[in-house]
Design a protein around this motif. Sequence first.
Motif, short mmCIF file in Angstrom:
data_model
loop_
_atom_site.label_atom_id
_atom_site.label_comp_id
_atom_site.label_asym_id
_atom_site.label_seq_id
_atom_site.Cartn_x
_atom_site.Cartn_y
_atom_site.Cartn_z
N UNK A 145 -0.29 -8.55 -9.76
CA UNK A 145 -1.24 -9.57 -9.27
C UNK A 145 -2.30 -9.00 -8.34
N UNK A 146 -2.06 -7.84 -7.76
CA UNK A 146 -3.03 -7.25 -6.85
C UNK A 146 -4.04 -6.42 -7.66
N UNK A 147 -5.10 -7.05 -8.06
CA UNK A 147 -6.10 -6.40 -8.91
C UNK A 147 -6.74 -5.21 -8.21
N UNK A 148 -7.00 -5.32 -6.91
CA UNK A 148 -7.60 -4.22 -6.17
C UNK A 148 -6.72 -2.97 -6.21
N UNK A 198 -8.66 4.41 -10.72
CA UNK A 198 -9.67 5.35 -10.24
C UNK A 198 -9.03 6.67 -9.81
N UNK A 199 -7.91 6.59 -9.10
CA UNK A 199 -7.25 7.81 -8.63
C UNK A 199 -6.71 8.63 -9.79
N UNK A 206 0.83 -1.20 0.00
CA UNK A 206 0.00 0.00 0.00
C UNK A 206 0.87 1.26 0.00
N UNK A 207 1.97 1.22 0.77
CA UNK A 207 2.87 2.38 0.81
C UNK A 207 3.47 2.63 -0.56
#
Length: 516
Positions: A258-261, A268-269, A18-19
Motif C-alpha cells: 500500500x505504500x506506493x512511495x 529506483x534503487x 523504512x527500516x
Amino acid sequence: MLPLRNKPFSRARNFSSRLAALLLLAAFLPVARAELDPAFSRSSEETTPTAQLKFQYRLFPAAALQKVAVTQAGKPLEFRHTPFANNPLNSSAILVLVDTSVGSSRAPRDHTIEDNKQFIQALLSQAQPGNLIGVCSFANDLVEVAAIGAPFAEIRYKIAHLKADGLGTRIYRQGMLAIEKLAPLPATRKALLILSDGKDEDNGFTVDDLVKTAIKHNVMVFSMGCPETGADVPALGNLEKISSETRGLYLRARMGSPERGARLKESSDFAQAVLESVNSGGEIVVPLASLPPGKEVTFEIVTQGGETFRYVHKRPVLIEEPTPSATPAPAPAVALPSPTANPAPTATPLPSATPSPSPTPTPAPFQPVAPAAKPLATPVPPAASSWLTPARLFSTGTVLVLIAAVVVLRGRKPKTNPDPAPAAFLEMQDAESKRIPLLKTANRIGRRPDNDIVFTNTSISGYHAEIHAQRDGTFYITDLGSGNGLSVNDQRVTQSNLKEGDLIELGEVRFRFYRA
C-alpha cells in the motif's frame, strides 16, 4: 476497542517500514567482495595501433574505487585508467523481459504490471548514453515491445500499453530466446533483466538450460521477483539462482504494497544497482615500449571499502627464432679474393738479393726468411725458398678450400626456413566442414586482414584470439581482449590448453581442434 491513532505510534510504524525497506534493499545493493568477474576480466597485449598492455575488468558487485596501481617486479608503471561508462568505445545492451501472463488473479496482476512500468521508467531515467535498452513481454510467446537501442521516448510510449493478457508462462524458453537476440549485438556487455513471479509452466526446459545459454553467450541475468500471493514465493528461488550463477543481481520486490512511495523508491534503487553493476569496472592501458619480456605485471585495484583486487598478467618469454640457413661464416681474419682471380702464388725470383713478400693475398702477415750464409749444393732463389715452406703451403690450401666453398655457395639460392607441415588444424562446424591448417608457431585469428586466420563474421573482433604451438608439441589458445569472448567446450575462458576434438567458439564461429 478504538484503533490507535496517536502520533508517536504512527511515527514508530513509519520508521519500522523504512527500516524494513532498507534491509530489503541490502539484499541486492553492492557489497564489497574481493572478486573480479572472470567473464569480463582479461588482459591482452596489442601491437596496433600502438604496442600496449590492456587490462579490462568488471567488479562484482559494483564498488567505488579508491586507488589503482600497476607494478612490475615492485616497480610502479605508468598507465591510463578509464571507467567502463566513460569509455566512448564501450556500450551495454540491456533487454527487459516483462511477464504479462494473467496468473491466478487478474486484479493483482494488473498492479504488478503497473509497478513493472514504474521500474522501467526508473531504469530509463538513470541510464547513460552507452546503455542500449529494449523491452519484450512474454507469457507463452516472446513479443518485442521496443527494440534494443530504441529512443527512450519511444520505449516510454510503448510500455504504457503493456497489460496482463497472456496465457501460460515459459520463462526459461523465452529467456533463452531473448539471449539469442542479445548474442549477435556488437555491445561490449550484455544483460537480461527478468520481471516475473518465477513460475514456469513448460516442462521442456529447465533453469539450468537458461543458465547454460547465458554463460555460453556471456550474458548477465538480473531478475526482480514479483510475488502476488504467498504461493508464489517458492518459485522465486529459480530467479535468484539464475542471477547468482550469471553474475547478476536479484531482488524480491514488495509488489502490491500500500505504500506506493516505498515501492517507487525500491524500483529506483534497484534500477540504479542494475546499471552500476552492468557498467562496473573499466580498462587499464600500459605502454609496452619500456616493459621487459618474461616479467609479470600486477594490476591492483582498491575500493573505498578497503577491498583489494589483484590480477597478474604473465608477459611472454622472448624466444629467438632459428637462423634461416646453416651457412658457415668465413674466418673473420681472412680476406677472400673474388672467385675469378687466380689465387695461386708464383715463385718468381726477385732481382734484389734482399727478398720481399709477394703481393699476392695471404691469410697472415708473411716475413721472408733471410738466405742462408752458406749456399746449398743446388742454389734456390731466395723468394722461392721462403715461399715454399710447409706452413705456407698449408695456409694456401686453406684459402683454396674456402674460395671453392664460397664459389659453390654463391651459386646456390639462399636456404629459407619454410613453414613446417601443419601439426594441427581447425575444422569448421558448418555444412562445408572446411579444415584450416595451423602453419605457424603463433596463429592469430580475427576479422582484420593482417591476421593469420581471417573471418568476416561481425561477431569476431579485429584481433580475437591466438593459438600457440609449444616446443613440447602441445597447443593453447588465448583471448586477445575480444568483445564476444572465447569459449572452449562451452566454458568461457581467457586462456586454455587444447586437446584433440576440443570445441572452440569465437562469437558465432565454431570449430574443433585436431592434430594433423
